[in-house]
Design a protein around this motif. Structure first.
Motif, PDB file in Angstrom:
ATOM      1  N   PRO A  71     -58.970  -1.222 -22.948  1.00 23.11           N
ATOM      2  CA  PRO A  71     -58.664  -0.927 -21.546  1.00 23.11           C
ATOM      3  C   PRO A  71     -57.275  -0.336 -21.305  1.00 23.11           C
ATOM      4  O   PRO A  71     -57.104   0.435 -20.361  1.00 23.11           O
ATOM      5  N   VAL A  72     -56.301  -0.664 -22.143  1.00 25.39           N
ATOM      6  CA  VAL A  72     -54.973  -0.080 -21.954  1.00 25.39           C
ATOM      7  C   VAL A  72     -55.056   1.439 -22.106  1.00 25.39           C
ATOM      8  O   VAL A  72     -54.551   2.194 -21.262  1.00 25.39           O
ATOM      9  N   GLN A  73     -55.725   1.893 -23.154  1.00 28.12           N
ATOM     10  CA  GLN A  73     -55.860   3.328 -23.387  1.00 28.12           C
ATOM     11  C   GLN A  73     -56.812   3.985 -22.385  1.00 28.12           C
ATOM     12  O   GLN A  73     -56.687   5.162 -22.077  1.00 28.12           O
ATOM     13  N   ALA A  74     -57.775   3.233 -21.888  1.00 29.68           N
ATOM     14  CA  ALA A  74     -58.766   3.778 -20.956  1.00 29.68           C
ATOM     15  C   ALA A  74     -58.278   3.814 -19.508  1.00 29.68           C
ATOM     16  O   ALA A  74     -58.903   4.457 -18.668  1.00 29.68           O
ATOM     17  N   LEU A  75     -57.167   3.149 -19.216  1.00 31.41           N
ATOM     18  CA  LEU A  75     -56.702   3.042 -17.831  1.00 31.41           C
ATOM     19  C   LEU A  75     -56.506   4.387 -17.132  1.00 31.41           C
ATOM     20  O   LEU A  75     -56.973   4.559 -16.000  1.00 31.41           O
ATOM     21  N   PRO A  76     -55.845   5.371 -17.736  1.00 33.61           N
ATOM     22  CA  PRO A  76     -55.674   6.645 -17.017  1.00 33.61           C
ATOM     23  C   PRO A  76     -57.012   7.280 -16.616  1.00 33.61           C
ATOM     24  O   PRO A  76     -57.171   7.740 -15.480  1.00 33.61           O
ATOM     25  N   ALA A  77     -57.983   7.278 -17.519  1.00 34.86           N
ATOM     26  CA  ALA A  77     -59.291   7.862 -17.217  1.00 34.86           C
ATOM     27  C   ALA A  77     -60.019   7.036 -16.150  1.00 34.86           C
ATOM     28  O   ALA A  77     -60.664   7.598 -15.262  1.00 34.86           O
ATOM     29  N   ALA A  78     -59.922   5.719 -16.229  1.00 34.73           N
ATOM     30  CA  ALA A  78     -60.588   4.857 -15.250  1.00 34.73           C
ATOM     31  C   ALA A  78     -59.987   5.048 -13.863  1.00 34.73           C
ATOM     32  O   ALA A  78     -60.719   5.142 -12.869  1.00 34.73           O
ATOM     33  N   ALA A  79     -58.664   5.122 -13.779  1.00 35.13           N
ATOM     34  CA  ALA A  79     -57.997   5.326 -12.485  1.00 35.13           C
ATOM     35  C   ALA A  79     -58.387   6.672 -11.887  1.00 35.13           C
ATOM     36  O   ALA A  79     -58.616   6.791 -10.681  1.00 35.13           O
ATOM     37  N   ALA A  80     -58.485   7.683 -12.735  1.00 39.07           N
ATOM     38  CA  ALA A  80     -58.879   9.011 -12.262  1.00 39.07           C
ATOM     39  C   ALA A  80     -60.354   9.021 -11.840  1.00 39.07           C
ATOM     40  O   ALA A  80     -60.698   9.567 -10.785  1.00 39.07           O
ATOM     41  N   ARG A  81     -61.215   8.427 -12.646  1.00 33.32           N
ATOM     42  CA  ARG A  81     -62.653   8.403 -12.334  1.00 33.32           C
ATOM     43  C   ARG A  81     -62.909   7.701 -11.004  1.00 33.32           C
ATOM     44  O   ARG A  81     -63.699   8.153 -10.187  1.00 33.32           O
ATOM     45  N   PHE A  82     -62.241   6.569 -10.775  1.00 32.94           N
ATOM     46  CA  PHE A  82     -62.428   5.810  -9.541  1.00 32.94           C
ATOM     47  C   PHE A  82     -61.597   6.385  -8.400  1.00 32.94           C
ATOM     48  O   PHE A  82     -61.842   6.079  -7.240  1.00 32.94           O
ATOM     49  N   ASP A  83     -60.624   7.234  -8.704  1.00 33.54           N
ATOM     50  CA  ASP A  83     -59.688   7.791  -7.717  1.00 33.54           C
ATOM     51  C   ASP A  83     -58.942   6.667  -6.995  1.00 33.54           C
ATOM     52  O   ASP A  83     -58.888   6.605  -5.761  1.00 33.54           O
ATOM     53  N   ALA A  84     -58.363   5.767  -7.789  1.00 35.35           N
ATOM     54  CA  ALA A  84     -57.687   4.580  -7.257  1.00 35.35           C
ATOM     55  C   ALA A  84     -56.459   4.946  -6.434  1.00 35.35           C
ATOM     56  O   ALA A  84     -55.667   5.804  -6.825  1.00 35.35           O
TER      57      ALA A  84
END
Length: 200
Positions: A71-84
């Motif tokens: 999840p640490v490495q996936a955070l940028p993609a997750a934040a972008a995907r969800f548009d947090a």
């Protein structure tokens, strides 16, 4: 408002603990208020052998849950995907690296402290005006202030009412924590003997 809750721990239904149930209740409450909430979490060890920062997504719980073995490495993609709009980093096995990854996204970041185990920081926390620190209790807030000088606003868990049955005799303990070390430390700190309390 779009709030992304992040932890390195797995989320429901892979693991059930206080962090997971509190996060679930918060996500449902936020959605009930007309905002959006999602979770980025780790995956149970047995669920994957993947070493990449891949993301899977499901919405079985009524909100998006993005799962990653890293999840640490996936955070940028997750934040972008969800548009947090904001990221809430929560207690986990490597809190400090997750906070840094969140700050690197350029999004406002809050750190919600659910426990006081310094062994799970993965670094040091600093009192920084760009971070909003939250704690789930006065005890947790006071402990982090004593350890790192952090001023945490206290937001108690917003748990839905649940029915709990306790039928164990006084010589045994039952713990709802998924971490055996916490279960044993809780049992051993009680004032009555708990000789048959297992450590795993």
């Amino acid at each position: 408002m779009r709030v992304l809750f992040v932890s390195t721990y797995p989320h429901l239904p892979d693991i059930v603990g206080g962090l997971q149930t509190t996060t679930h209740d918060l996500c449902l409450a936020i959605r009930a208020m007309g905002a959006e909430a999602a979770v980025l979490c780790g995956q149970a060890t047995a669920a994957t052998g993947d070493t990449e920062a891949s993301l899977t997504q499901d919405e079985h719980l009524g909100y998006p849950v993005l799962r990653s073995p890293r999840p640490v490495q996936a955070l940028p993609a997750a934040a972008a995907r969800f548009d947090a709009d904001v990221i809430v980093v929560q207690s986990g096995t490597t809190l400090a690296p997750l906070v840094l990854a969140s700050l690197d996204t350029g999004r406002p970041t809050a750190v919600y402290m659910h426990n006081v185990e310094t062994s799970q920081l993965g670094g040091h926390l600093v009192a920084d005006p760009s971070l909003l620190y939250l704690a789930n209790s006065d005890f947790t807030a006071q402990r982090w202030h004593a350890l790192y000088g952090l001023d945490c606003a206290v937001i108690p868990p917003s748990s839905r009412r649940r029915t709990t049955l306790q039928r164990a005799p006084a010589t045994r303990c039952c713990s709802s924590t998924p971490r055996p070390s916490r279960a044993w430390s809780g049992c051993s700190s009680w004032r009555w003997p708990a000789p048959s309390c297992p450590s795993s």
